[in-house]
Design an enzyme around this catalytic site. Structure first.
Site, PDB file in Angstrom:
ATOM      1  CB  VAL A  11     -83.857  19.393  -8.430  1.00 37.32           C
ATOM      2  CG1 VAL A  11     -83.473  20.718  -9.071  1.00 37.32           C
ATOM      3  CG2 VAL A  11     -82.943  19.113  -7.245  1.00 37.32           C
ATOM      4  CG  ASP A  30     -89.270  12.567 -15.681  1.00 38.09           C
ATOM      5  OD1 ASP A  30     -88.745  13.125 -14.704  1.00 38.09           O
ATOM      6  OD2 ASP A  30     -88.990  11.394 -16.029  1.00 38.09           O
ATOM      7  CG  LEU A 150     -83.929  21.789  -3.804  1.00 34.09           C
ATOM      8  CD1 LEU A 150     -84.137  20.466  -3.108  1.00 34.09           C
ATOM      9  CD2 LEU A 150     -85.052  22.035  -4.783  1.00 34.09           C
ATOM     10  CG  PHE A 249     -74.445  20.977   8.454  1.00 34.97           C
ATOM     11  CD1 PHE A 249     -74.572  19.829   7.693  1.00 34.97           C
ATOM     12  CD2 PHE A 249     -75.365  21.998   8.286  1.00 34.97           C
ATOM     13  CE1 PHE A 249     -75.613  19.696   6.780  1.00 34.97           C
ATOM     14  CE2 PHE A 249     -76.402  21.880   7.379  1.00 34.97           C
ATOM     15  CZ  PHE A 249     -76.519  20.724   6.620  1.00 34.97           C
ATOM     16  CG  LEU A 250     -70.705  21.942  14.447  1.00 35.01           C
ATOM     17  CD1 LEU A 250     -70.223  22.851  15.569  1.00 35.01           C
ATOM     18  CD2 LEU A 250     -69.503  21.395  13.682  1.00 35.01           C
ATOM     19  CB  ALA A 252     -72.169  12.926  16.609  1.00 32.57           C
ATOM     20  CB  CYS A 260     -77.004  15.872  -2.337  1.00 30.31           C
ATOM     21  SG  CYS A 260     -78.365  16.286  -3.434  1.00 30.31           S
ATOM     22  CE  LYS A 263     -76.109  13.301  -7.068  1.00 27.58           C
ATOM     23  NZ  LYS A 263     -75.463  14.519  -7.499  1.00 27.58           N
ATOM     24  CE  LYS A 320     -83.186  17.169   5.268  1.00 25.43           C
ATOM     25  NZ  LYS A 320     -82.758  18.364   4.513  1.00 25.43           N
TER      26      LYS A 320
HETATM   27  N1  NAD Z   1     -82.481  16.030  -4.366  1.00 24.00           N
HETATM   28  C1  NAD Z   1     -81.855  17.080  -3.851  1.00 24.00           C
HETATM   29  O1  NAD Z   1     -82.011  17.413  -2.675  1.00 24.00           O
HETATM   30  C2  NAD Z   1     -80.941  17.916  -4.710  1.00 24.00           C
HETATM   31  C3  NAD Z   1     -80.537  19.172  -4.245  1.00 24.00           C
HETATM   32  C4  NAD Z   1     -79.696  19.938  -5.039  1.00 24.00           C
HETATM   33  C5  NAD Z   1     -79.238  19.440  -6.240  1.00 24.00           C
HETATM   34  N2  NAD Z   1     -79.628  18.209  -6.662  1.00 24.00           N
HETATM   35  C6  NAD Z   1     -79.166  17.737  -7.970  1.00 24.00           C
HETATM   36  O2  NAD Z   1     -80.215  17.907  -8.903  1.00 24.00           O
HETATM   37  C7  NAD Z   1     -80.213  16.840  -9.865  1.00 24.00           C
HETATM   38  C8  NAD Z   1     -81.557  16.119  -9.823  1.00 24.00           C
HETATM   39  O3  NAD Z   1     -81.738  15.552  -8.546  1.00 24.00           O
HETATM   40  P1  NAD Z   1     -83.126  14.925  -8.085  1.00 24.00           P
HETATM   41  O4  NAD Z   1     -82.955  14.505  -6.670  1.00 24.00           O
HETATM   42  O5  NAD Z   1     -84.221  15.853  -8.458  1.00 24.00           O
HETATM   43  O6  NAD Z   1     -83.179  13.638  -9.025  1.00 24.00           O
HETATM   44  P2  NAD Z   1     -84.376  12.590  -9.198  1.00 24.00           P
HETATM   45  O7  NAD Z   1     -83.740  11.289  -9.394  1.00 24.00           O
HETATM   46  O8  NAD Z   1     -85.371  12.768  -8.096  1.00 24.00           O
HETATM   47  O9  NAD Z   1     -85.105  13.059 -10.539  1.00 24.00           O
HETATM   48  C9  NAD Z   1     -84.504  13.040 -11.786  1.00 24.00           C
HETATM   49  C10 NAD Z   1     -85.610  12.936 -12.833  1.00 24.00           C
HETATM   50  O10 NAD Z   1     -85.033  13.127 -14.125  1.00 24.00           O
HETATM   51  C11 NAD Z   1     -85.740  12.295 -15.035  1.00 24.00           C
HETATM   52  N3  NAD Z   1     -84.948  12.160 -16.268  1.00 24.00           N
HETATM   53  C12 NAD Z   1     -83.878  11.358 -16.502  1.00 24.00           C
HETATM   54  N4  NAD Z   1     -83.427  11.560 -17.751  1.00 24.00           N
HETATM   55  C13 NAD Z   1     -84.211  12.505 -18.311  1.00 24.00           C
HETATM   56  C14 NAD Z   1     -84.229  13.159 -19.578  1.00 24.00           C
HETATM   57  N5  NAD Z   1     -83.332  12.869 -20.527  1.00 24.00           N
HETATM   58  N6  NAD Z   1     -85.179  14.066 -19.818  1.00 24.00           N
HETATM   59  C15 NAD Z   1     -86.085  14.393 -18.858  1.00 24.00           C
HETATM   60  N7  NAD Z   1     -86.115  13.812 -17.653  1.00 24.00           N
HETATM   61  C16 NAD Z   1     -85.184  12.883 -17.376  1.00 24.00           C
HETATM   62  C17 NAD Z   1     -85.945  11.022 -14.256  1.00 24.00           C
HETATM   63  O11 NAD Z   1     -86.966  10.221 -14.809  1.00 24.00           O
HETATM   64  C18 NAD Z   1     -86.304  11.584 -12.874  1.00 24.00           C
HETATM   65  O12 NAD Z   1     -87.701  11.770 -12.749  1.00 24.00           O
HETATM   66  C19 NAD Z   1     -79.030  15.964  -9.487  1.00 24.00           C
HETATM   67  O13 NAD Z   1     -77.915  16.373 -10.230  1.00 24.00           O
HETATM   68  C20 NAD Z   1     -78.818  16.268  -8.023  1.00 24.00           C
HETATM   69  O14 NAD Z   1     -77.490  16.061  -7.613  1.00 24.00           O
HETATM   70  C21 NAD Z   1     -80.487  17.439  -5.927  1.00 24.00           C
END
Ligand code: NAD
Length: 448
Positions: A11, A30, A150, A249-250, A252, A260, A263, A320
């Site tokens: 994200v 990060d 996304l 989203f139908l 099987a 996501c 969790k 996916k």
């Molecule tokens: N991946 C998806 O498709 C998606 C889509 C929509 C929403 N989200 C949500 O977005 C959030 C992030 O998801 P993601 O898949 O990008 O996670 P990810 O695990 O790919 O990335 C998270 C990043 O955050 C960094 N991080 C951790 N603690 C930190 C801090 N204190 N300061 C700065 N960086 C830090 C980690 O090192 C890691 O690089 C989650 O809450 C997720 O549910 C994800």
């Protein structure tokens, strides 16, 4: 605007890069120094179509940088985006420690009035908790909820052409700032949903759970198809052509995965428990999803008369297509089950092979070339519908796979229902889809 994005994951990387492409000065921060070193060097740690080119272009322009510190002038940013992980804790509730750590850093660093935009998926009330956490800041900071929708595999496109943008803010100033920020995406009013932070936080969980429910419902229907002799393709068509229901989203399959849906469905259940409102539908969707994973394992076992000592090939390891993300992927669950039952696993994925090899170590063999994974295997299970798997050479598969000891023809378990059973059977193989009858060759001895 000058922006700081916390988290260089799926994200944070996409949003940070997208925002810099719109002309903003962006620093992606990060805590993982290895990730930052790679990115600064132009190496992109994840696979997401179109992302690497976009990162390189904006790095060259000087508008996008990656750091494990927040130097001047980014202490005077206009907005701080929190896009860090919120993984499930032991009880399924979201672990907010990374979100709170990001808030603490912002409180320490910020030297100018700004907004703090929570993009991470967080339980209702988190923005208020982050606001309280920022009380020690030297300058006024307002927390805004702006959940991310996304889809991995199409994330860059989703950033520039979102279905909708949801903003939850308390003050008109913060709302206007988000409107201005997203204005270049030419969102007409009805695609920008502006609300309060708590509703915005819940919208994200409600959306993901609704999608997960549709998938789990159809997966249950697929199991009922096996039991009754109905066909899931017909059921899907018949149901999805109702305009009130719609076609998406139908499908099987092997059950939903990724970072996501699993969790977020569990986090919604946990949120319900916390407030004394049982989330029965979410709980059922989760249970049905676990059941589907077990069911897939049983299908493979039944097709081979047990998997002990058998070699199983897997095509598709990512949860996916068009991503290298294997978090909660059906391939991970199936592989664990197969290894526990004494099978060996040989596999291929166009992008996720390295992540899978890292997770399972010497326990599995990951091949560079798709057909090489089939050599000497008794079955091939198709788990991810990558384009390159859609029109395979079944005769080549037949040459590489081997019959079971009992002489049964090798079997293709098509967990995405993308192949025509007749093509598979014509090549001398058995076919097993999800929610469709097993091929008539099921008990016939191999032609060899
Ligand atoms: N991946 C998806 O498709 C998606 C889509 C929509 C929403 N989200 C949500 O977005 C959030 C992030 O998801 P993601 O898949 O990008 O996670 P990810 O695990 O790919 O990335 C998270 C990043 O955050 C960094 N991080 C951790 N603690 C930190 C801090 N204190 N300061 C700065 N960086 C830090 C980690 O090192 C890691 O690089 C989650 O809450 C997720 O549910 C994800």
């Amino acid at each position: 605007m000058r922006l700081v994005v916390f988290g260089a994951g799926y994200v944070g990387l996409v949003s940070g890069t997208g925002l810099s492409d719109l002309g903003h000065d962006v620093l992606v921060f990060d805590i993982d120094p290895e990730k930052i070193a790679k990115l600064s060097d132009g190496r992109v740690p994840i696979y997401e179509p179109g992302l690497a080119d976009l990162i390189h272009r904006n790095q060259r322009s000087g508008r996008l940088q990656f750091r494990s510190a927040i130097p001047e002038p980014f202490d005077a940013a206009d907005a701080y985006f929190i896009a860090v992980g919120t993984p499930p804790g032991a009880d399924g509730a979201a672990d907010l420690s990374a979100v709170m750590a990001a808030a603490d850093t912002i409180a320490k660093v910020a030297s100018k009035q700004a907004i703090v935009v929570v993009k991470s998926t967080v339980p209702v009330g988190t923005c208020d908790a982050v606001q309280a956490r920022l009380a020690s800041a030297k300058v006024p900071l307002e927390v805004v909820s702006n959940p991310e929708f996304l889809k991995e595999g199409d994330a860059v496109n989703d950033f520039f052409k979102p279905d909708r943008v949801v903003v939850g803010a308390r003050s008109e100033e913060a709302r206007q700032m988000l409107r201005d920020l997203y204005a270049p995406l030419q969102l007409s009013g009805e695609r920008l949903v502006v609300t309060d932070p708590r509703s915005s936080e819940l919208i994200k969980y409600a959306s993901n759970t609704m999608l997960a429910v549709r998938i789990s419902f159809m997966n249950e229907m697929s199991r009922l198809c096996h039991a009754t002799g109905a066909d899931i393709h017909s059921v899907r068509l018949g149901v999805g052509t109702d305009s009130r229901i719609g076609k998406k989203f139908l499908y099987a399959g092997p059950g939903y995965g990724g970072s996501c849906f699993p969790k977020d469905v569990q986090a919604l259940s946990a949120l319900g428990r916390e407030h004394g409102i049982p989330m029965r539908i979410a709980e059922a969707a989760h249970g049905a999803n676990e059941e589907q994973a077990r069911f897939l394992g049983q299908l493979v076992e039944a097709a081979l008369g047990g998997v002990m000592g058998k070699k199983i090939a897997l095509w598709g390891l990512a949860f996916k297509p068009e991503t290298d993300d294997i978090r909660e992927s059906p391939a991970v669950k199936l592989t664990k089950g197969l290894l526990e039952k004494g099978a060996t696993v040989s596999c291929h994925d166009p992008e996720a092979g390295a992540n899978f090899a890292k997770l399972f170590g010497a326990g599995v063999t990951v091949k560079e070339r798709d057909y090489d994974a089939l050599d000497g295997a008794h079955a091939l299970v198709l788990l991810t519908e990558w384009r390159s798997y859609r029109a395979p050479n079944f005769a080549e598969m037949e040459r590489r796979l081997v019959p079971t000891d009992a002489g049964g023809a090798p079997v293709l378990v098509d967990a995405r229902n993308i192949w025509r059973p007749s093509d598979v059977i014509r090549a001398g193989l058995r076919y097993q889809g999800i929610g469709v009858a097993a091929s008539r060759l099921a008990d016939r001895p191999s032609q060899r």
